[in-house]
Write a protein that holds these residues in place. Structure first.
Motif, PDB file in Angstrom:
ATOM      1  N   VAL A 157     -35.747 -23.993   5.498  1.00 53.27           N
ATOM      2  CA  VAL A 157     -36.755 -23.257   4.605  1.00 53.27           C
ATOM      3  C   VAL A 157     -37.870 -22.763   5.290  1.00 53.27           C
ATOM      4  N   HIS A 158     -38.898 -21.788   4.653  1.00 55.45           N
ATOM      5  CA  HIS A 158     -40.076 -21.550   5.014  1.00 55.45           C
ATOM      6  C   HIS A 158     -40.964 -21.510   3.611  1.00 55.45           C
ATOM      7  N   LEU A 159     -42.169 -22.166   4.059  1.00 49.90           N
ATOM      8  CA  LEU A 159     -43.138 -22.159   3.019  1.00 49.90           C
ATOM      9  C   LEU A 159     -44.444 -21.226   3.297  1.00 49.90           C
ATOM     10  N   TRP A 160     -44.614 -20.863   2.012  1.00 47.23           N
ATOM     11  CA  TRP A 160     -46.034 -19.826   2.211  1.00 47.23           C
ATOM     12  C   TRP A 160     -47.078 -20.320   1.207  1.00 47.23           C
ATOM     13  N   SER A 161     -48.513 -20.270   1.497  1.00 46.52           N
ATOM     14  CA  SER A 161     -49.622 -20.818   0.685  1.00 46.52           C
ATOM     15  C   SER A 161     -50.838 -19.832   0.972  1.00 46.52           C
ATOM     16  N   THR A 162     -51.563 -19.881   0.001  1.00 48.90           N
ATOM     17  CA  THR A 162     -52.795 -18.786   0.103  1.00 48.90           C
ATOM     18  C   THR A 162     -53.875 -19.680   0.969  1.00 48.90           C
ATOM     19  N   GLU A 163     -54.133 -19.005   1.902  1.00 54.62           N
ATOM     20  CA  GLU A 163     -55.254 -19.874   3.049  1.00 54.62           C
ATOM     21  C   GLU A 163     -56.324 -20.496   2.568  1.00 54.62           C
ATOM     22  N   SER A 164     -56.969 -19.986   1.643  1.00 60.46           N
ATOM     23  CA  SER A 164     -58.313 -20.388   1.057  1.00 60.46           C
ATOM     24  C   SER A 164     -58.565 -19.961  -0.324  1.00 60.46           C
ATOM     25  N   VAL A 165     -59.871 -20.421  -0.747  1.00 59.89           N
ATOM     26  CA  VAL A 165     -60.369 -19.832  -1.885  1.00 59.89           C
ATOM     27  C   VAL A 165     -61.053 -18.688  -1.813  1.00 59.89           C
ATOM     28  N   GLU A 166     -61.264 -18.208  -0.567  1.00 61.46           N
ATOM     29  CA  GLU A 166     -62.245 -16.645  -0.412  1.00 61.46           C
ATOM     30  C   GLU A 166     -61.969 -15.874  -1.232  1.00 61.46           C
ATOM     31  N   GLY A 167     -62.716 -15.122  -1.924  1.00 66.15           N
ATOM     32  CA  GLY A 167     -62.364 -13.967  -2.564  1.00 66.15           C
ATOM     33  C   GLY A 167     -62.406 -14.223  -4.230  1.00 66.15           C
ATOM     34  N   SER A 168     -62.502 -15.557  -4.516  1.00 67.35           N
ATOM     35  CA  SER A 168     -62.765 -15.925  -6.029  1.00 67.35           C
ATOM     36  C   SER A 168     -63.762 -15.120  -6.418  1.00 67.35           C
ATOM     37  N   TYR A 169     -63.666 -14.713  -7.845  1.00 66.55           N
ATOM     38  CA  TYR A 169     -64.731 -13.990  -8.551  1.00 66.55           C
ATOM     39  C   TYR A 169     -65.271 -12.946  -7.978  1.00 66.55           C
ATOM     40  N   GLU A 170     -64.617 -12.356  -6.654  1.00 66.79           N
ATOM     41  CA  GLU A 170     -65.062 -11.063  -6.063  1.00 66.79           C
ATOM     42  C   GLU A 170     -64.240  -9.925  -6.502  1.00 66.79           C
ATOM     43  N   ASN A 171     -64.780  -8.677  -6.372  1.00 65.73           N
ATOM     44  CA  ASN A 171     -63.988  -7.336  -6.189  1.00 65.73           C
ATOM     45  C   ASN A 171     -63.937  -7.057  -4.609  1.00 65.73           C
ATOM     46  N   VAL A 172     -62.475  -7.634  -4.258  1.00 62.90           N
ATOM     47  CA  VAL A 172     -62.285  -7.542  -2.916  1.00 62.90           C
ATOM     48  C   VAL A 172     -61.573  -6.265  -2.400  1.00 62.90           C
ATOM     49  N   THR A 173     -61.788  -5.898  -1.087  1.00 64.11           N
ATOM     50  CA  THR A 173     -61.118  -4.978  -0.682  1.00 64.11           C
ATOM     51  C   THR A 173     -59.585  -5.449   0.139  1.00 64.11           C
ATOM     52  N   ILE A 174     -58.616  -4.475  -0.307  1.00 66.50           N
ATOM     53  CA  ILE A 174     -57.371  -4.860   0.135  1.00 66.50           C
ATOM     54  C   ILE A 174     -56.972  -4.543   1.380  1.00 66.50           C
ATOM     55  N   GLY A 175     -56.757  -5.643   2.471  1.00 65.07           N
ATOM     56  CA  GLY A 175     -55.987  -5.246   3.698  1.00 65.07           C
ATOM     57  C   GLY A 175     -54.537  -4.960   3.868  1.00 65.07           C
ATOM     58  N   GLU A 176     -54.103  -5.401   4.860  1.00 64.96           N
ATOM     59  CA  GLU A 176     -52.421  -5.282   4.893  1.00 64.96           C
ATOM     60  C   GLU A 176     -51.774  -6.164   3.987  1.00 64.96           C
ATOM     61  N   VAL A 177     -50.799  -5.389   3.451  1.00 61.39           N
ATOM     62  CA  VAL A 177     -49.918  -6.117   2.339  1.00 61.39           C
ATOM     63  C   VAL A 177     -48.442  -6.185   2.881  1.00 61.39           C
ATOM     64  N   LYS A 178     -48.113  -7.247   3.226  1.00 62.31           N
ATOM     65  CA  LYS A 178     -46.951  -7.616   3.955  1.00 62.31           C
ATOM     66  C   LYS A 178     -45.909  -8.163   3.041  1.00 62.31           C
ATOM     67  N   LEU A 179     -44.736  -7.514   2.938  1.00 62.32           N
ATOM     68  CA  LEU A 179     -43.415  -8.035   2.026  1.00 62.32           C
ATOM     69  C   LEU A 179     -42.995  -9.238   2.962  1.00 62.32           C
ATOM     70  N   ILE A 180     -42.859 -10.503   2.395  1.00 60.72           N
ATOM     71  CA  ILE A 180     -42.295 -11.648   3.227  1.00 60.72           C
ATOM     72  C   ILE A 180     -40.910 -12.121   2.779  1.00 60.72           C
ATOM     73  N   HIS A 181     -40.974 -11.778   1.605  1.00 66.82           N
ATOM     74  CA  HIS A 181     -39.435 -12.023   0.951  1.00 66.82           C
ATOM     75  C   HIS A 181     -39.042 -10.964  -0.302  1.00 66.82           C
ATOM     76  N   GLY A 182     -38.028 -10.214  -0.133  1.00 69.03           N
ATOM     77  CA  GLY A 182     -37.863  -9.320  -0.972  1.00 69.03           C
ATOM     78  C   GLY A 182     -36.231  -9.140  -1.340  1.00 69.03           C
TER      79      GLY A 182
END
Length: 341
Positions: free
Chosen positions: A227-252
């Motif tokens: 198996v492989h596991l994936w998790s959000t790196e940190s809580v950075e961006g909470s409550y913010e209007n963020v800019t979206i960078g690369e969007v990578k499909l990791i399981h489709g």
């Protein structure tokens, strides 16, 4: 005198127990999963109790004497035995976040309507959104990604299995951890038991893992050892209007659903894990205050069995089966997929 000797023994071995306990967890991981190695943040949630400490506390529990030693138990087990849970409110760059958003139980209850006011449900950002709303170069308002109780550890399976983890024994459970009625912890315990005891919707498989071993066993049973596991790196961006960078499909692969495990607020670490059909998983770079965070996003493509009054449909319009619904994986949440090859 016997109890005094036992407790003195607990204090004497406290210094040496941490690495030993983590090695027990790492060995169980190695025996059942192997590679990749245990992520550091997950390994850090291993119970710091040594087998000897666990045995002593179990004896106290069996004799209904744990209450008189609760502060020592909570400290050595790194669990939350208090009426109110605390949460870190500061990001790595020193920014202070608002108080943690209200815990919304209904976001895990796809079969029931949600009575949470929309103003509360969307506090800090959208908890649900469409896949088309997350495109590189675009913007999105991110909700609170924090785990209400991010610091707590698992209990050893030997101890966790003795905890009365059931709504029918909630008074006994609250007494065990000295939880006051109508406190934050009281609400968290009730909510976690409710979600763990709910009936799954059609096509859904669920469990609540109360130990690290239970978590690994469920994942291996459903996905196998590779198996492989994936998790959000940190809580950075909470409550913010963020800019979206690369969007990578990791399981489709919609025919092989991943296992989603959400950290639940409880005195010790508990994961609510479920498997739903037709789910895609993305890794999304988000740029917030010049800090890049990689957040995991899951999108549900089969919402046909969800309640028409579910919060997602209230926020996005449409109804069951008409749209896909996406959400972020919060702090300490885990998505497990079958490893390729």
């Amino acid at each position: 005198m016997t109890h005094l000797i036992l407790l003195l023994g607990l204090l004497l071995i406290e210094y040496f127990s941490g690495s030993q306990a983590e090695n027990v967890f790492s060995q169980y991981w190695k025996d059942n999963i192997g590679r990749p190695p245990t992520p550091h943040w997950l390994a850090a949630k291993a119970s710091p109790l040594s087998p000897h400490q666990a045995a002593v506390f179990m004896k106290l529990m069996e004799n209904n004497e744990l209450a008189s030693h609760l502060p020592l138990f909570c400290k050595q087990a790194n669990i939350a035995c208090s009426t109110n849970a605390l949460v870190k409110k500061t990001l790595m760059n020193g920014t202070t976040l608002p108080p943690i958003a209200e815990w919304i139980l209904a976001k895990f209850k796809y079969e029931l309507p949600n009575e949470t006011p929309l103003s509360v449900a969307s506090q800090g950002g959208l908890p649900y959104f469409r896949e088309s709303m997350v495109k590189e170069g675009g913007f999105i308002l991110v909700p609170d990604l924090r785990d209400p109780m991010s610091y707590k550890s698992f209990l050893p399976r030997s101890l966790a299995s003795k905890i009365p983890f059931s709504s029918t024994h909630i008074n006994e459970l609250k007494k065990l951890f000295d939880v006051v009625d109508e406190s934050n912890m009281d609400e968290y315990i009730q909510d976690t038991l409710e979600i763990c005891e709910k009936h799954p919707i059609q096509g859904e498989l669920i469990t609540c893992a109360t130990s690290a071993e239970d978590l690994i066993d469920f994942v291996v049973k459903k996905l196998g050892h590779n198996v492989h596991l994936w998790s959000t790196e940190s809580v950075e961006g909470s409550y913010e209007n963020v800019t979206i960078g690369e969007v990578k499909l990791i399981h489709g692969n919609l025919s092989e659903p991943p296992t989603l495990c959400h950290s639940q607020p409880f005195p010790f670490q508990v994961y609510y894990c479920h498997i739903l059909p037709k789910v895609k998983v993305y890794a999304v770079d988000i740029h917030a205050r010049k800090k890049v965070n990689q957040a995991i996003m899951t999108c549900h493509y089969d919402t046909s069995t969800w309640n028409p009054n579910h919060l997602a449909f209230k926020l996005l319009g449409f109804g069951p089966g008409q749209i896909e619904v996406c959400h972020w994986i919060n702090e300490n949440g885990v998505v497990w997929t079958k490893a390729q090859g």
